[in-house]
Design a protein around this motif. Sequence first.
Motif, PDB file in Angstrom:
ATOM      1  N   PRO A  33      97.660  56.563  71.157  1.00  0.00           N
ATOM      2  CA  PRO A  33      97.096  55.976  72.367  1.00  0.00           C
ATOM      3  C   PRO A  33      97.995  54.908  72.963  1.00  0.00           C
ATOM      4  O   PRO A  33      98.129  54.814  74.169  1.00  0.00           O
ATOM      5  CB  PRO A  33      95.761  55.376  71.890  1.00  0.00           C
ATOM      6  N   SER A  34      98.631  54.062  72.090  1.00  0.00           N
ATOM      7  CA  SER A  34      99.501  53.010  72.605  1.00  0.00           C
ATOM      8  C   SER A  34     100.732  53.602  73.246  1.00  0.00           C
ATOM      9  O   SER A  34     101.246  53.086  74.238  1.00  0.00           O
ATOM     10  CB  SER A  34      99.892  52.041  71.477  1.00  0.00           C
ATOM     11  N   CYS A  35     101.260  54.690  72.669  1.00  0.00           N
ATOM     12  CA  CYS A  35     102.423  55.342  73.279  1.00  0.00           C
ATOM     13  C   CYS A  35     102.049  55.910  74.645  1.00  0.00           C
ATOM     14  O   CYS A  35     102.817  55.836  75.600  1.00  0.00           O
ATOM     15  CB  CYS A  35     102.942  56.449  72.374  1.00  0.00           C
ATOM     16  N   THR A  36     100.834  56.469  74.706  1.00  0.00           N
ATOM     17  CA  THR A  36     100.376  57.008  75.979  1.00  0.00           C
ATOM     18  C   THR A  36     100.189  55.893  76.996  1.00  0.00           C
ATOM     19  O   THR A  36     100.563  56.016  78.154  1.00  0.00           O
ATOM     20  CB  THR A  36      99.039  57.763  75.774  1.00  0.00           C
ATOM     21  N   ALA A  37      99.629  54.740  76.493  1.00  0.00           N
ATOM     22  CA  ALA A  37      99.378  53.621  77.393  1.00  0.00           C
ATOM     23  C   ALA A  37     100.663  53.059  77.942  1.00  0.00           C
ATOM     24  O   ALA A  37     100.707  52.541  79.050  1.00  0.00           O
ATOM     25  CB  ALA A  37      98.603  52.524  76.646  1.00  0.00           C
ATOM     26  N   ALA A  38     101.741  53.140  77.152  1.00  0.00           N
ATOM     27  CA  ALA A  38     103.010  52.584  77.595  1.00  0.00           C
ATOM     28  C   ALA A  38     103.557  53.328  78.800  1.00  0.00           C
ATOM     29  O   ALA A  38     104.375  52.793  79.535  1.00  0.00           O
ATOM     30  CB  ALA A  38     104.021  52.617  76.459  1.00  0.00           C
ATOM     31  N   GLN A  39     103.110  54.577  78.992  1.00  0.00           N
ATOM     32  CA  GLN A  39     103.619  55.362  80.108  1.00  0.00           C
ATOM     33  C   GLN A  39     102.829  55.129  81.399  1.00  0.00           C
ATOM     34  O   GLN A  39     103.210  55.603  82.451  1.00  0.00           O
ATOM     35  CB  GLN A  39     103.558  56.861  79.745  1.00  0.00           C
ATOM     36  N   VAL A  40     101.702  54.372  81.294  1.00  0.00           N
ATOM     37  CA  VAL A  40     100.875  54.137  82.468  1.00  0.00           C
ATOM     38  C   VAL A  40     101.479  53.002  83.292  1.00  0.00           C
ATOM     39  O   VAL A  40     101.790  51.938  82.760  1.00  0.00           O
ATOM     40  CB  VAL A  40      99.429  53.764  82.035  1.00  0.00           C
ATOM     41  N   ARG A  41     101.669  53.215  84.606  1.00  0.00           N
ATOM     42  CA  ARG A  41     102.206  52.166  85.458  1.00  0.00           C
ATOM     43  C   ARG A  41     101.180  51.048  85.601  1.00  0.00           C
ATOM     44  O   ARG A  41     100.009  51.282  85.863  1.00  0.00           O
ATOM     45  CB  ARG A  41     102.528  52.730  86.842  1.00  0.00           C
ATOM     46  N   GLY A  42     101.643  49.813  85.418  1.00  0.00           N
ATOM     47  CA  GLY A  42     100.729  48.690  85.552  1.00  0.00           C
ATOM     48  C   GLY A  42     101.490  47.382  85.577  1.00  0.00           C
ATOM     49  O   GLY A  42     102.713  47.343  85.472  1.00  0.00           O
ATOM     50  N   ALA A  43     100.739  46.299  85.750  1.00  0.00           N
ATOM     51  CA  ALA A  43     101.299  44.951  85.727  1.00  0.00           C
ATOM     52  C   ALA A  43     100.594  44.155  84.636  1.00  0.00           C
ATOM     53  O   ALA A  43      99.402  44.338  84.389  1.00  0.00           O
ATOM     54  CB  ALA A  43     101.104  44.277  87.084  1.00  0.00           C
ATOM     55  N   THR A  44     101.341  43.309  83.970  1.00  0.00           N
ATOM     56  CA  THR A  44     100.745  42.433  82.964  1.00  0.00           C
ATOM     57  C   THR A  44     100.585  41.038  83.563  1.00  0.00           C
ATOM     58  O   THR A  44     101.369  40.610  84.403  1.00  0.00           O
ATOM     59  CB  THR A  44     101.611  42.351  81.696  1.00  0.00           C
ATOM     60  N   LEU A  45      99.539  40.332  83.118  1.00  0.00           N
ATOM     61  CA  LEU A  45      99.213  39.010  83.655  1.00  0.00           C
ATOM     62  C   LEU A  45      99.266  37.977  82.539  1.00  0.00           C
ATOM     63  O   LEU A  45      98.584  38.110  81.520  1.00  0.00           O
ATOM     64  CB  LEU A  45      97.817  39.027  84.289  1.00  0.00           C
ATOM     65  N   LEU A  46     100.077  36.944  82.741  1.00  0.00           N
ATOM     66  CA  LEU A  46     100.189  35.830  81.797  1.00  0.00           C
ATOM     67  C   LEU A  46      99.621  34.584  82.467  1.00  0.00           C
ATOM     68  O   LEU A  46     100.062  34.203  83.548  1.00  0.00           O
ATOM     69  CB  LEU A  46     101.647  35.599  81.393  1.00  0.00           C
ATOM     70  N   GLU A  47      98.655  33.952  81.823  1.00  0.00           N
ATOM     71  CA  GLU A  47      97.995  32.774  82.389  1.00  0.00           C
ATOM     72  C   GLU A  47      98.621  31.500  81.835  1.00  0.00           C
ATOM     73  O   GLU A  47      98.705  31.319  80.618  1.00  0.00           O
ATOM     74  CB  GLU A  47      96.502  32.783  82.045  1.00  0.00           C
ATOM     75  N   VAL A  48      99.042  30.596  82.719  1.00  0.00           N
ATOM     76  CA  VAL A  48      99.581  29.296  82.308  1.00  0.00           C
ATOM     77  C   VAL A  48      98.790  28.214  83.032  1.00  0.00           C
ATOM     78  O   VAL A  48      98.850  28.104  84.257  1.00  0.00           O
ATOM     79  CB  VAL A  48     101.080  29.164  82.641  1.00  0.00           C
ATOM     80  N   LYS A  49      98.059  27.430  82.256  1.00  0.00           N
ATOM     81  CA  LYS A  49      97.281  26.338  82.825  1.00  0.00           C
ATOM     82  C   LYS A  49      97.469  25.116  81.944  1.00  0.00           C
ATOM     83  O   LYS A  49      97.098  25.112  80.779  1.00  0.00           O
ATOM     84  CB  LYS A  49      95.793  26.711  82.904  1.00  0.00           C
ATOM     85  N   GLY A  50      98.074  24.074  82.507  1.00  0.00           N
ATOM     86  CA  GLY A  50      98.329  22.857  81.744  1.00  0.00           C
ATOM     87  C   GLY A  50      99.815  22.564  81.657  1.00  0.00           C
ATOM     88  O   GLY A  50     100.645  23.237  82.271  1.00  0.00           O
ATOM     89  N   ALA A  51     100.133  21.535  80.883  1.00  0.00           N
ATOM     90  CA  ALA A  51     101.517  21.076  80.768  1.00  0.00           C
ATOM     91  C   ALA A  51     102.385  22.124  80.068  1.00  0.00           C
ATOM     92  O   ALA A  51     101.939  22.806  79.140  1.00  0.00           O
ATOM     93  CB  ALA A  51     101.563  19.762  79.998  1.00  0.00           C
ATOM     94  N   ILE A  52     103.633  22.234  80.526  1.00  0.00           N
ATOM     95  CA  ILE A  52     104.593  23.153  79.906  1.00  0.00           C
ATOM     96  C   ILE A  52     105.105  22.533  78.617  1.00  0.00           C
ATOM     97  O   ILE A  52     105.651  21.425  78.613  1.00  0.00           O
ATOM     98  CB  ILE A  52     105.784  23.420  80.859  1.00  0.00           C
ATOM     99  N   GLY A  53     104.908  23.236  77.515  1.00  0.00           N
ATOM    100  CA  GLY A  53     105.348  22.753  76.212  1.00  0.00           C
ATOM    101  C   GLY A  53     105.748  23.897  75.314  1.00  0.00           C
ATOM    102  O   GLY A  53     105.836  25.049  75.764  1.00  0.00           O
ATOM    103  N   PRO A  54     105.987  23.641  74.040  1.00  0.00           N
ATOM    104  CA  PRO A  54     106.405  24.689  73.107  1.00  0.00           C
ATOM    105  C   PRO A  54     105.424  25.853  73.018  1.00  0.00           C
ATOM    106  O   PRO A  54     105.835  26.999  72.889  1.00  0.00           O
ATOM    107  CB  PRO A  54     106.508  23.945  71.769  1.00  0.00           C
ATOM    108  N   ALA A  55     104.123  25.548  73.078  1.00  0.00           N
ATOM    109  CA  ALA A  55     103.120  26.614  72.963  1.00  0.00           C
ATOM    110  C   ALA A  55     103.181  27.558  74.166  1.00  0.00           C
ATOM    111  O   ALA A  55     103.167  28.789  74.010  1.00  0.00           O
ATOM    112  CB  ALA A  55     101.725  26.017  72.836  1.00  0.00           C
ATOM    113  N   ILE A  56     103.263  26.989  75.374  1.00  0.00           N
ATOM    114  CA  ILE A  56     103.355  27.809  76.590  1.00  0.00           C
ATOM    115  C   ILE A  56     104.661  28.595  76.600  1.00  0.00           C
ATOM    116  O   ILE A  56     104.690  29.780  76.978  1.00  0.00           O
ATOM    117  CB  ILE A  56     103.243  26.919  77.842  1.00  0.00           C
ATOM    118  N   SER A  57     105.739  27.962  76.183  1.00  0.00           N
ATOM    119  CA  SER A  57     107.034  28.647  76.121  1.00  0.00           C
ATOM    120  C   SER A  57     106.980  29.842  75.166  1.00  0.00           C
ATOM    121  O   SER A  57     107.444  30.942  75.492  1.00  0.00           O
ATOM    122  CB  SER A  57     108.116  27.662  75.664  1.00  0.00           C
TER     123      SER A  57
END
Length: 462
Positions: A33-57
Amino acid sequence: MRYRIEEHLYRCSLFIISLLASGLLLTLLLAWPSCTAAQVRGATLLEVKGAIGPAISDYLQNGLKKSEKLGAAVVIIRLDTPGGLDHSMRDIIRAILASPIPVITYVAPDGARAASAGTYILYASHVAAMAPATNLGAATPVRVGGAPSDPGKNEEKKDRQQKDDMPADAMERKIINDASAYIKALADRHGRNSDWAVKAVRESVSLSAGEALAIDVIDIVATDLADLLSQADGREVRMDSGVKRLDTRDLTVTPIEQTWRTKLLSVVTDPNIAYLLVLLGIFGLMYELGNPGLFLPGVAGSISLLLALYAFQVLPVNYSGLALILLGILLMIGEAFMPSFGILGFGGIIAFVIGSIILMDDEELRISLPIIVATTAASAMLLIFIIGRFLMLRKKSVGTGAEAMIGMTGEAIDDFTGEGRIWLSGESWLAQCKDKVIKGEKVKVTAKDGLSLTVEKLKEDM
C-alpha cells in the motif's frame, strides 16, 4: 536413530524456511500500500508554529526527506513564527535549497507572521506565499551571549547608527553584514526584491502581505491551501537540477505530523522548561546529598540537569544570567550556614531574580515573569528546608559504631569493684568502674577501649 535425527532436522529446516518466506511475503504485502501511495500525486504539509529551534529544524528536515520518499509533487510549509535561532534557521534553509522537491512556504493563517528567521526561510523557498492578513520582516539578527547593556548607550548607538547607516559596534557590523549578504543571496537565487531584504536586516522594517506582493518580495497572496495550489500551478521555480514547472492543480494535501522525538525536543528546548529543569537538577542533587541513599532525587536531578545543559547549548543563553542564578543559590545557602541578618539571603534572592530575567538574550525567548516569581519563592523555601536538613543531620548523634555506645545505659550482672560484667543492648560486656557496683544496678557508659567499657553509676534524682 540417525535417520530419525536427519528427518527431524529436515522438518525443522522446512519450518524455518516456511516461516521466513511467510514473513517476507507479509512484509511485501504490508509495504505494497505504501508503494502504491508513493505513486499518487499530492502535496505534503508541514506545520510550523512558534520559535524556530532545534525541534522545528529536525521536524522540517525529516519532513522533507519523508516527502521525497512519498513522491510528493510539492512540500508546503505553513509558517507562523516570531523568529528563532540562527543555526537552526540555516539548517532549515540548507535543507530547502537542497530539496529535490519544490518547497512552498505559506505564512498563514490570517494573523500569522514570518518575522526575523521566518523572513529568511520565506526568501529561501522556491515559492513564497502569504495569507492576506499576515506580515513579514524585522530580520535584524540579535547578538547571542552578551551581557546586558546600558539603555543610555543603546540610544546613543541608535543615533549614530541612523546617521552613519551602519551599526556602531564592530561585532554588530560583522553580524549585520553577514546576515545582509546571506538574505541578498537568497533573494537573488529566486529573483525576489533583494533591496528590501537587505533593508529588513539593516533597519528591521516589516511589510504586510499586500505590500510584499506589490514590490516582489513574495510570489503569491492566497486565502487558503486550495487557492495557493491553484495560483502556484504553472509557475517556474529554480531547483538545483535546473528550472522546473509546477503542476499543483487539484493536488491532495497530506499533513505530516511531528514525531515523539520532535515533540520531546520541542518541550526540552522551551526556555521556561529548560529553566525549570536546571533548578530541578540543582535541588534534586542537593536533596540527595542531604539525604544519602534515597537515589530518586539524585537520579531525577542528574537527568534534569543534563537535559537543561543540552537545552542551554542550543538556546541563546546569556551566561552572565546563568552565573547570577548560581551566585544567588550560593548566597542563599551561605545565609543558612553563616547568618548575616538577611544580607546574604536577600542578596541571593536579588541575584537569582535578575539572573532569571536576563538568562535568555532573545526577547522572544525570555523566561515567563510569573514562573520567575514562583520559582524564586519556591527556591528560597526549598533551600531553607534542605539546609535545615543538613543542620539537623550534623547535630544528630551517631547511631552506629563505638561512638554510639557512649551515654548508653547498662545493668550489672554481678556485684563487682573495679572490673566486672554488665548487660548492654542484650550483650555481656566487660566493664570497669571506680565505685562499687551492685548486681542489677544501672550504669552509664562513659568510654570504650577495645572490648572493655568504662562506666559510672547512674545518680538517682533527689
